[in-house]
Design a protein around this motif. Sequence first.
Motif, mmCIF file in Angstrom:
data_model
loop_
_atom_site.group_PDB
_atom_site.id
_atom_site.type_symbol
_atom_site.label_atom_id
_atom_site.label_comp_id
_atom_site.label_asym_id
_atom_site.label_seq_id
_atom_site.Cartn_x
_atom_site.Cartn_y
_atom_site.Cartn_z
ATOM 1 N N TYR A 140 -3.083 -7.758 10.828
ATOM 2 C CA TYR A 140 -4.203 -7.491 9.911
ATOM 3 C C TYR A 140 -3.897 -7.920 8.485
ATOM 4 O O TYR A 140 -4.345 -7.300 7.528
ATOM 5 C CB TYR A 140 -4.585 -6.002 9.945
ATOM 6 N N ILE A 141 -3.141 -9.015 8.345
ATOM 7 C CA ILE A 141 -2.828 -9.518 7.013
ATOM 8 C C ILE A 141 -4.076 -10.052 6.317
ATOM 9 O O ILE A 141 -4.124 -10.158 5.085
ATOM 10 C CB ILE A 141 -1.746 -10.624 7.099
ATOM 11 N N HIS A 142 -5.122 -10.387 7.088
ATOM 12 C CA HIS A 142 -6.355 -10.893 6.495
ATOM 13 C C HIS A 142 -7.182 -9.793 5.853
ATOM 14 O O HIS A 142 -8.152 -10.063 5.146
ATOM 15 C CB HIS A 142 -7.195 -11.610 7.561
ATOM 16 N N LYS A 143 -6.814 -8.524 6.094
ATOM 17 C CA LYS A 143 -7.527 -7.395 5.493
ATOM 18 C C LYS A 143 -6.775 -6.941 4.246
ATOM 19 O O LYS A 143 -5.613 -6.547 4.336
ATOM 20 C CB LYS A 143 -7.639 -6.253 6.498
ATOM 21 N N PHE A 144 -7.433 -6.970 3.111
ATOM 22 C CA PHE A 144 -6.751 -6.689 1.852
ATOM 23 C C PHE A 144 -6.285 -5.244 1.761
ATOM 24 O O PHE A 144 -5.121 -4.980 1.429
ATOM 25 C CB PHE A 144 -7.674 -7.011 0.667
ATOM 26 N N ILE A 145 -7.162 -4.303 2.051
ATOM 27 C CA ILE A 145 -6.827 -2.887 1.887
ATOM 28 C C ILE A 145 -5.722 -2.467 2.832
ATOM 29 O O ILE A 145 -4.761 -1.779 2.446
ATOM 30 C CB ILE A 145 -8.069 -1.998 2.094
ATOM 31 N N ARG A 146 -5.805 -2.874 4.049
ATOM 32 C CA ARG A 146 -4.840 -2.436 5.052
ATOM 33 C C ARG A 146 -3.607 -3.336 5.116
ATOM 34 O O ARG A 146 -2.493 -2.846 5.335
ATOM 35 C CB ARG A 146 -5.503 -2.388 6.423
ATOM 36 N N GLY A 147 -3.805 -4.622 4.905
ATOM 37 C CA GLY A 147 -2.699 -5.549 5.100
ATOM 38 C C GLY A 147 -1.946 -5.918 3.840
ATOM 39 O O GLY A 147 -0.712 -5.908 3.813
#
Length: 385
Positions: A140-147
């Motif tokens: 999930y590196i493409h998700k800013f908040i989580r990744g």
Amino acid sequence: MKYSFVKDNDWLLILTVFALASFGVLMVFSSSYVEGIYMGEGGTGDPYFFLKRQAVWFLLATGFFLFFMHFNYQIFKKLSPFILVLSFISLGLVLIGFGSTGGGAQRWLQLGPIRLQPSEFVKLGMVIYLAQVYSQKQVYIHKFIRGVLPPLIVVGLVFILIMLQPDFGTATAILMVTFFIIFLSGARWPHLLGLGLVGSSLFITLAVAAPYRFRRLTSFSDPFSDPLNDGLQLIQGYIAFAHGGLTGTGLGGSVQKLLYLPEAHTDFILAIISEELGILGVLFVIGCYGVILFRGVVIGIRCKTPFGSLLAFGIVFQLAIQVVFNIGAVSGLLPITGITLPLVSNGGSSLLVTMISIAILASISRSNIRQSRLKLDQEDQIKTA
């Protein structure tokens, strides 16, 4: 498969590191013995003061190098939380009364006769932490908040602690390495652009906020406008380069180290190398860095694990930043940041951390080589079966 000391080690990397570090000890002595006589710490009056101290650190760093080059780098994944906690503790101790002051900054811990600069160790610690955490966030590196965001909170806290010392150069280098590791982790371009804008804005704000820092960042463009203060060091460095020419004045023949050039054995040691050994001496240093960085990139590319690859590239980029910042400052192409020349400048903490960092590269390389040998052995067994 049995471990082969000859076949499983990256000898080009190892020999280049020790050649450059040994050369650094020699140049520390050549550039510092006058200061040891007239301005030695505590008024020692000992021309060998800096040589003896750097030689001891070199021997210590050699021991750590031999240990970590045979240390399984994968264990750093489990040690990452401990390294992170230790980084915060060491930076905190510097600020709450256990630190010692030098050059107008409080950056060192005095542990009996040993003086350490925690921020040097934190630079490596942050590379290990970021490589570990982002190697686990690939899904999930493409998700800013989580990744992307959670590790940045930790980096922000480290940045604040280092800026309180203050150490603008080291803090900036950590931010640059962080951005590089996030980029290699596969973050989305909009996130990278946003982080780049925030980082640039922060850099400009901090540079302008402190008058002394702003003068240092701008004086390199015209050092002759203030030749006796902010431009003094760079001008004296220019004189050293001009005096050395192609082949130099000979080892020990520098004039600028006679207390004309400030920090001749630390930040501006490359100017003394140029004066005594000429452009050929400078090319030797740059060539050694080229070999080390090239081998580091190859090691990172060949590594099959996300953690090992990010760790290798993080170490390479951290080293490259230091080299570029120092050479750029000495040549007048970049502002003077106070970052030393890795493996060459005087400074025990820097030498020790750099040797450990490259030893980790050697460990990753050893793992790559053994995996390649194992694959070839398996292919040979299949062919002969």
